[in-house]
Scaffold this motif. Structure first.
Motif, short mmCIF file in Angstrom:
data_model
loop_
_atom_site.label_atom_id
_atom_site.label_comp_id
_atom_site.label_asym_id
_atom_site.label_seq_id
_atom_site.Cartn_x
_atom_site.Cartn_y
_atom_site.Cartn_z
N TYR A 45 0.82 -1.22 0.00
CA TYR A 45 0.00 0.00 0.00
C TYR A 45 0.85 1.27 0.00
O TYR A 45 0.44 2.28 -0.55
N LYS A 46 2.02 1.20 0.57
CA LYS A 46 2.91 2.36 0.56
C LYS A 46 3.36 2.66 -0.87
O LYS A 46 3.27 3.81 -1.32
N SER A 47 3.82 1.65 -1.58
CA SER A 47 4.26 1.84 -2.97
C SER A 47 3.11 2.29 -3.86
O SER A 47 3.30 3.12 -4.75
N GLU A 48 1.94 1.74 -3.63
CA GLU A 48 0.77 2.10 -4.44
C GLU A 48 0.44 3.58 -4.25
O GLU A 48 0.24 4.31 -5.21
N LEU A 49 0.41 4.04 -2.99
CA LEU A 49 0.10 5.44 -2.72
C LEU A 49 1.22 6.34 -3.24
O LEU A 49 0.95 7.42 -3.76
N ASN A 50 2.48 5.90 -3.13
CA ASN A 50 3.60 6.67 -3.69
C ASN A 50 3.46 6.80 -5.21
O ASN A 50 3.72 7.87 -5.77
N SER A 51 3.04 5.74 -5.86
CA SER A 51 2.86 5.76 -7.31
C SER A 51 1.76 6.74 -7.70
O SER A 51 1.93 7.52 -8.65
N VAL A 52 0.65 6.70 -6.99
CA VAL A 52 -0.45 7.63 -7.27
C VAL A 52 0.02 9.07 -7.04
O VAL A 52 -0.23 9.96 -7.85
#
Length: 165
Positions: A40-47
Motif C-alpha cells: 500500500y505504501k508503494s501504491e500510494l507513492n505511485s499515485v
C-alpha cells in the motif's frame, strides 16, 4: 391458413430466441477488471508521483495561458485530459481497498485528488473567461478560487503523508 411447415419454422425460431435470451440472462457478467494491492505504501507513492506530474504540467500550462503563449482552447483541452487522468487516479485509490491502518491516509489522498479535480474544473472556467475577454475583476476572482482549491488539495495531500503508518 397456416401450413404445418410454417408453424414448425415459427416455433423453432421462437425457441431459439427464447433459449438465447435464457443463456444470456444466466451467464455471469464480467464487471471489469480489478487489481490486488499488496504494497500500500508503494501504491500510494505511485499515485502521488503521477499526481505531481499532472500538477507540474498543469502549472506550466496555466502560466502559458496567463502569459498568452497557450490558447484558451488548447488549455481547456489539456485540462480536460488532466481531469480524466485524475479521475483514473481517484478510481485507483478507491479500488485499492486499503487495510484499516492505511484508510485515513488513502482517504485524505482521495479527498486531495477530488479537490484537485475541482481545481481543474475552475481552470477551465478561467480559460473560458479569458477567451470571452471577461473583466480583470472576474479573472482575479477566479484566480482566488484556484489558489484556495490548490491549497486545500495540497493540505489534504500533506495530511495523507502525515497519517501514513
Amino acid at each position: 391458413m397456416a401450413t404445418k411447415k410454417g408453424l414448425i419454422i415459427t416455433v423453432m425460431i421462437l425457441a431459439v430466441i427464447s433459449g438465447a435470451s435464457f443463456v444470456v440472462w444466466f451467464l455471469p457478467q464480467n464487471h471489469g477488471s480489478s487489481f490486488v494491492v499488496s504494497d500500500y505504501k508503494s501504491e500510494l507513492n505511485s499515485v502521488r508521483d503521477r499526481h505531481l506530474l499532472i500538477v507540474t504540467d498543469m502549472k506550466s500550462n496555466l502560466n502559458g495561458l496567463l502569459n498568452k503563449t497557450v490558447s484558451p482552447d488548447n488549455f481547456t483541452s489539456h485540462a480536460q485530459i488532466s481531469s480524466s487522468q485524475i479521475t483514473s487516479l481517484i478510481t485507483e485509490v478507491v479500488e485499492s481497498n486499503p487495510p484499516a491502518e492505511w484508510k485515513h491516509s488513502y482517504g485524505a489522498y482521495y479527498e486531495s485528488l477530488k479537490k484537485y479535480n475541482d481545481y481543474l474544473a475552475e481552470t477551465i472556467s478561467l480559460a473560458n473567461k479569458i477567451k470571452g475577454k471577461a473583466p480583470s475583476s472576474d479573472i482575479s476572482d477566479e484566480m482566488s478560487k484556484l489558489d484556495s482549491l490548490k491549497k486545500e488539495s495540497d493540505s489534504l495531500a500533506s495530511e495523507s503523508n502525515q497519517t501514513r503508518p
